[in-house]
Enzyme design. Sequence first.
Site, PDB file in Angstrom:
ATOM      1  N   HIS A  43      30.745 -19.550  -7.861  1.00 43.12           N
ATOM      2  CA  HIS A  43      29.506 -19.173  -8.538  1.00 43.12           C
ATOM      3  C   HIS A  43      28.516 -18.445  -7.641  1.00 43.12           C
ATOM      4  CE1 HIS A  43      25.482 -19.816 -10.296  1.00 43.12           C
ATOM      5  NE2 HIS A  43      26.114 -19.690 -11.452  1.00 43.12           N
TER       6      HIS A  43
ATOM      7  N   GLU B 226      28.292 -29.927 -10.731  1.00 41.39           N
ATOM      8  CA  GLU B 226      27.951 -28.515 -10.927  1.00 41.39           C
ATOM      9  C   GLU B 226      27.230 -27.884  -9.745  1.00 41.39           C
ATOM     10  OE1 GLU B 226      26.271 -27.428 -14.663  1.00 41.39           O
ATOM     11  OE2 GLU B 226      27.293 -29.030 -15.749  1.00 41.39           O
TER      12      GLU B 226
ATOM     13  N   HIS C 267      25.792 -25.070  -7.528  1.00 38.03           N
ATOM     14  CA  HIS C 267      25.393 -23.683  -7.808  1.00 38.03           C
ATOM     15  C   HIS C 267      24.914 -23.016  -6.526  1.00 38.03           C
ATOM     16  CE1 HIS C 267      26.134 -23.619 -12.071  1.00 38.03           C
ATOM     17  NE2 HIS C 267      25.438 -24.731 -12.255  1.00 38.03           N
TER      18      HIS C 267
ATOM     19  N   GLU D 261      23.493 -29.122  -9.929  1.00 36.15           N
ATOM     20  CA  GLU D 261      22.642 -29.033 -11.112  1.00 36.15           C
ATOM     21  C   GLU D 261      22.462 -30.378 -11.811  1.00 36.15           C
ATOM     22  OE1 GLU D 261      22.062 -26.314 -15.140  1.00 36.15           O
ATOM     23  OE2 GLU D 261      23.693 -25.847 -13.754  1.00 36.15           O
TER      24      GLU D 261
END
Length: 349
Positions: free
Chosen positions: A248, A289, A291, A318
Amino acid sequence: MSAPHAPVPASPVPIPGPVQRERVRRVPVGEAGAGPYSLALGADGAVWCTLVHAGRIGRLGGGGREFTSYALDDPGCRPSVLTSGPDGALWFTRGGDHRVGRVDTGGRSRSYALPTPGCGPYGIAPGPDGALWFTELNGDRIGRVTTDGEVTEFPLPVEGGFPSGIVAGPDEALWFTLNQADAVGRIGLDGTVRLYALPTPGAAPVGITLGADGALWCVEIGAGRVARITTDGEVREFPLPDSGARPHAIALGPDGRCWFTEWASGGFGAIDTEGRVERFGPLAGAGSEPHGLCFAPVEDARETVHAGARPGLYVALEAGEIAVVTGEIAVVEEGPPGTGPSFGRDRRA
């Protein structure tokens, strides 16, 4: 502006699984689901973050030990990507109300409206001209805002391209990814645009950074690859060992490698200029998650991330935490350099 939340000690959270023994601590940053999304090192030496789901900006100081957050003027403004500006402040995009924001290191903030309704600002980076440049996911434009708040927009020669990450290149230009066009773009300071197609269909590039070799490096969340683009437009892709890792964000590390997060695996990795990949993690359990990421000082200057990589690596999870990697970490998997051919296709405006 609302008063900031009082600074609170950042309590470490044990890391489950195979990295329990490693020097990693997870710092809760507000309520669960507040969504630390993007990270940047501020002029004050602290790590700043966007709390995308809480409408706040956070500051992690004390070498990653003390967290404070500051409310913005609209709880639904969805602060997304932030960067350190040339004026000593942090600048960030607001995808919920289509504005660009600025917060100084004292937590005082303001924002600027953008000309195109519903444009969806996302990536942001300082340019070589002393202004901030940003992408508009829904507007098919690249924007420029001066530190005085003057905004200019430049249209792109493609519709629905979903311009995402952006970074200053070594050539007096800004380079950006086009997530839905499977391409990387270059925009000069005069607004001249050139696009370079990525060879893999469905690559869906997101993050982009300037590498130690003077090339641009981006992650392809759709293809599980990292791509290298020279300023002449030559593209080479390097497949990750796990094609479903969904990389990402990407940032240059102090060891000369480009470090990236893996949204699907919950881990992260590093790639050198020859395309050799190391993967680490996971940092937390399912659904963490990861990021944004950045490198910044840690509490103990003797701590290291990996051989030659100083200072500490910070990763936004996240789900509600920032992971601070302060010690050498075990390699989960290694991959050989990519062997694919080079490509040099471009589309000019």
